[in-house]
Motif scaffolding. Structure first.
Motif, PDB file in Angstrom:
ATOM      1  N   PHE A 187      -2.044  -2.434   3.314  1.00  0.00           N
ATOM      2  CA  PHE A 187      -1.185  -1.252   3.308  1.00  0.00           C
ATOM      3  C   PHE A 187      -0.109  -1.303   2.217  1.00  0.00           C
ATOM      4  O   PHE A 187       0.900  -0.603   2.313  1.00  0.00           O
ATOM      5  CB  PHE A 187      -0.522  -1.088   4.688  1.00  0.00           C
ATOM      6  N   ARG A 188      -0.329  -2.089   1.205  1.00  0.00           N
ATOM      7  CA  ARG A 188       0.646  -2.129   0.115  1.00  0.00           C
ATOM      8  C   ARG A 188       0.668  -0.772  -0.599  1.00  0.00           C
ATOM      9  O   ARG A 188      -0.343  -0.058  -0.625  1.00  0.00           O
ATOM     10  CB  ARG A 188       0.315  -3.244  -0.864  1.00  0.00           C
ATOM     11  N   ARG A 189       1.794  -0.473  -1.179  1.00  0.00           N
ATOM     12  CA  ARG A 189       1.914   0.812  -1.878  1.00  0.00           C
ATOM     13  C   ARG A 189       1.100   0.780  -3.162  1.00  0.00           C
ATOM     14  O   ARG A 189       1.212  -0.147  -3.949  1.00  0.00           O
ATOM     15  CB  ARG A 189       3.380   1.089  -2.193  1.00  0.00           C
ATOM     16  N   LYS A 190       0.304   1.843  -3.364  1.00  0.00           N
ATOM     17  CA  LYS A 190      -0.546   1.938  -4.545  1.00  0.00           C
ATOM     18  C   LYS A 190       0.064   2.916  -5.537  1.00  0.00           C
ATOM     19  O   LYS A 190       0.801   3.834  -5.144  1.00  0.00           O
ATOM     20  CB  LYS A 190      -1.952   2.368  -4.144  1.00  0.00           C
ATOM     21  N   ASP A 191      -0.259   2.728  -6.797  1.00  0.00           N
ATOM     22  CA  ASP A 191       0.257   3.628  -7.836  1.00  0.00           C
ATOM     23  C   ASP A 191      -0.169   5.059  -7.553  1.00  0.00           C
ATOM     24  O   ASP A 191      -1.346   5.342  -7.287  1.00  0.00           O
ATOM     25  CB  ASP A 191      -0.267   3.218  -9.215  1.00  0.00           C
ATOM     26  N   GLY A 192       0.776   5.963  -7.605  1.00  0.00           N
ATOM     27  CA  GLY A 192       0.493   7.382  -7.398  1.00  0.00           C
ATOM     28  C   GLY A 192       0.433   7.804  -5.950  1.00  0.00           C
ATOM     29  O   GLY A 192       0.257   8.998  -5.665  1.00  0.00           O
ATOM     30  N   ASP A 193       0.580   6.857  -5.021  1.00  0.00           N
ATOM     31  CA  ASP A 193       0.526   7.193  -3.597  1.00  0.00           C
ATOM     32  C   ASP A 193       1.953   7.314  -3.074  1.00  0.00           C
ATOM     33  O   ASP A 193       2.622   6.311  -2.808  1.00  0.00           O
ATOM     34  CB  ASP A 193      -0.236   6.108  -2.841  1.00  0.00           C
ATOM     35  N   ASP A 194       2.422   8.544  -2.963  1.00  0.00           N
ATOM     36  CA  ASP A 194       3.806   8.787  -2.544  1.00  0.00           C
ATOM     37  C   ASP A 194       3.896   9.347  -1.120  1.00  0.00           C
ATOM     38  O   ASP A 194       4.966   9.749  -0.671  1.00  0.00           O
ATOM     39  CB  ASP A 194       4.481   9.769  -3.511  1.00  0.00           C
ATOM     40  N   GLU A 195       2.760   9.386  -0.409  1.00  0.00           N
ATOM     41  CA  GLU A 195       2.782   9.923   0.949  1.00  0.00           C
ATOM     42  C   GLU A 195       3.351   8.895   1.937  1.00  0.00           C
ATOM     43  O   GLU A 195       3.171   7.692   1.773  1.00  0.00           O
ATOM     44  CB  GLU A 195       1.365  10.301   1.373  1.00  0.00           C
ATOM     45  N   LEU A 196       4.018   9.382   2.942  1.00  0.00           N
ATOM     46  CA  LEU A 196       4.532   8.516   4.000  1.00  0.00           C
ATOM     47  C   LEU A 196       3.366   7.980   4.829  1.00  0.00           C
ATOM     48  O   LEU A 196       2.438   8.735   5.152  1.00  0.00           O
ATOM     49  CB  LEU A 196       5.473   9.287   4.923  1.00  0.00           C
ATOM     50  N   PRO A 197       3.406   6.662   5.189  1.00  0.00           N
ATOM     51  CA  PRO A 197       2.348   6.130   6.066  1.00  0.00           C
ATOM     52  C   PRO A 197       2.402   6.809   7.432  1.00  0.00           C
ATOM     53  O   PRO A 197       3.426   7.359   7.842  1.00  0.00           O
ATOM     54  CB  PRO A 197       2.694   4.635   6.177  1.00  0.00           C
ATOM     55  N   LYS A 198       1.289   6.748   8.131  1.00  0.00           N
ATOM     56  CA  LYS A 198       1.234   7.300   9.482  1.00  0.00           C
ATOM     57  C   LYS A 198       2.196   6.543  10.389  1.00  0.00           C
ATOM     58  O   LYS A 198       2.193   5.310  10.428  1.00  0.00           O
ATOM     59  CB  LYS A 198      -0.193   7.185  10.028  1.00  0.00           C
TER      60      LYS A 198
END
Length: 345
Positions: free
Chosen positions: A70-81
């Motif tokens: 669940f690490r943050r990926k480049d371009g993924d700015d959505e909040l986790p569930k």
């Protein structure tokens, strides 16, 4: 440069500090239990380690899975569930720790009640009962048969031996790691514990409570004998007469008397017991708790200047004893034996 070298040495230094607790005199360890009480402590320690290891492995495994998956990926700015308020998860992480605590709680409480013992001698008429008094910095062992031993306490193998614990001066703590746990000797308070040795041997004991400058030198020994040998030792200790002790070393006995040693050290039931009883001094492995009994030079130094070997002890110095008298005195002390010739103990 120095800081760089220190950084490299730090892990090695920490490792040595950690391992230093694993080395020492033979039998001075709780990791090789030789008695029922020590075995219970050891088993509970292993149980605790297993549970803690299990918890650590699970927690770190989940942690690393979460970090990787669940690490943050480049371009993924959505909040986790968001999963707060998940009843099943909250019940799970509440019930599991409770179960683990119960697993630790049950043997701890049952063992605590099993190993509790009353200090009243009338409650233990069928057991060997020994009164232990802690002094700065030596141990006194009074037996129900009416004699006293110092620094070395003898017990029968395979039997629960009751120790009533008292202190003469400050708080001490009676501890034989290979046979059981520790309990404090407190002035004016009588505590008690029982120990049982599964096999014959010599088990080292320590004072586990800081009691003064020579606290680290307050050692003693528990010598476990088969019942027949134990009975023979008790009979020998009760049969010794002070006058008979001089038979093989009359010159040394005279030095002993002239320097008023008997004013502090009882021999064969005579004299005062403000210091360790010397009735079986020649049978002991150590004097002053920590020094080899066969070391004439150290023994002479101890008699002449005890503070140089054990700071803060209450033994008076005898600097004026001549070398010839000292040799006679040491011969006399070595002649104080109650062990029958050919005995195994």
């Amino acid at each position: 440069m120095f800081k760089n070298h220190m950084w490299r040495l730090t892990p090695a230094v920490l490792l040595l500090v950690f391992l230093s607790g694993c080395f020492g005199e033979e039998n001075l360890t709780a990791l090789d239990p030789k008695g029922e009480a020590a075995q219970w402590i050891y088993d509970n320690m292993i149980l605790s380690l297993v549970i803690m290891t299990f918890v650590s492995v699970v927690v770190f495994a989940i942690f690393f899975i979460i970090v990787v998956k669940f690490r943050r990926k480049d371009g993924d700015d959505e909040l986790p569930k968001q999963v707060h308020g998940n009843t099943a998860m909250e019940i799970t992480w509440t019930v599991i720790p409770v179960l683990l605590l119960v697993i630790l709680f049950v043997p701890t409480v049952t063992g605590t009640f099993d190993f509790h013992v009353d200090a009243d001698p009338s409650e233990h008429e069928d057991s060997v009962y020994i009164n232990v008094t802690g002094h700065q910095y030596w141990w006194q062992f009074d037996y129900e048969e009416g004699f006293t031993a110092g620094q070395e306490v003898y017990i029968p193998v395979g039997e629960r031996v009751i120790f009533e614990l008292n202190a003469e001066d400050v708080i001490h703590s009676f501890w034989v790691p290979a046979l059981g746990g520790k309990i404090d000797n407190i002035p004016g308070v009588s505590n008690a514990l029982w120990l049982e040795a599964k096999e014959p041997g010599v088990y080292l004991g320590k004072c586990a409570e800081l009691c003064g400058p020579s606290h680290a030198l307050m050692d003693f020994k528990v010598i476990a004998l088969e019942r027949d040998d134990y009975d023979a030792w008790v009979e020998d200790m009760t049969a010794v007469e002070a006058e008979e002790t001089a038979a093989n070393a009359e010159a040394g006995y005279e030095v002993f008397q002239e320097n008023s040693c008997i004013a502090c050290h009882a021999v064969g039931g005579q004299g005062m017991a403000t210091g360790p009883t010397l009735t079986n001094f020649g049978d002991r492995q150590k004097f002053a708790g920590v020094y080899d009994i066969d070391d004439d030079e150290k023994l002479a130094q101890w008699i002449k200047d005890p503070q140089s070997l054990k700071q803060g002890n209450n033994m008076p110095a005898h600097p004026d004893i001549s070398d010839e008298d000292m040799a006679d005195l040491i011969d006399y002390l070595r002649s104080l034996q109650v062990r029958p010739e050919g005995a195994d103990y």
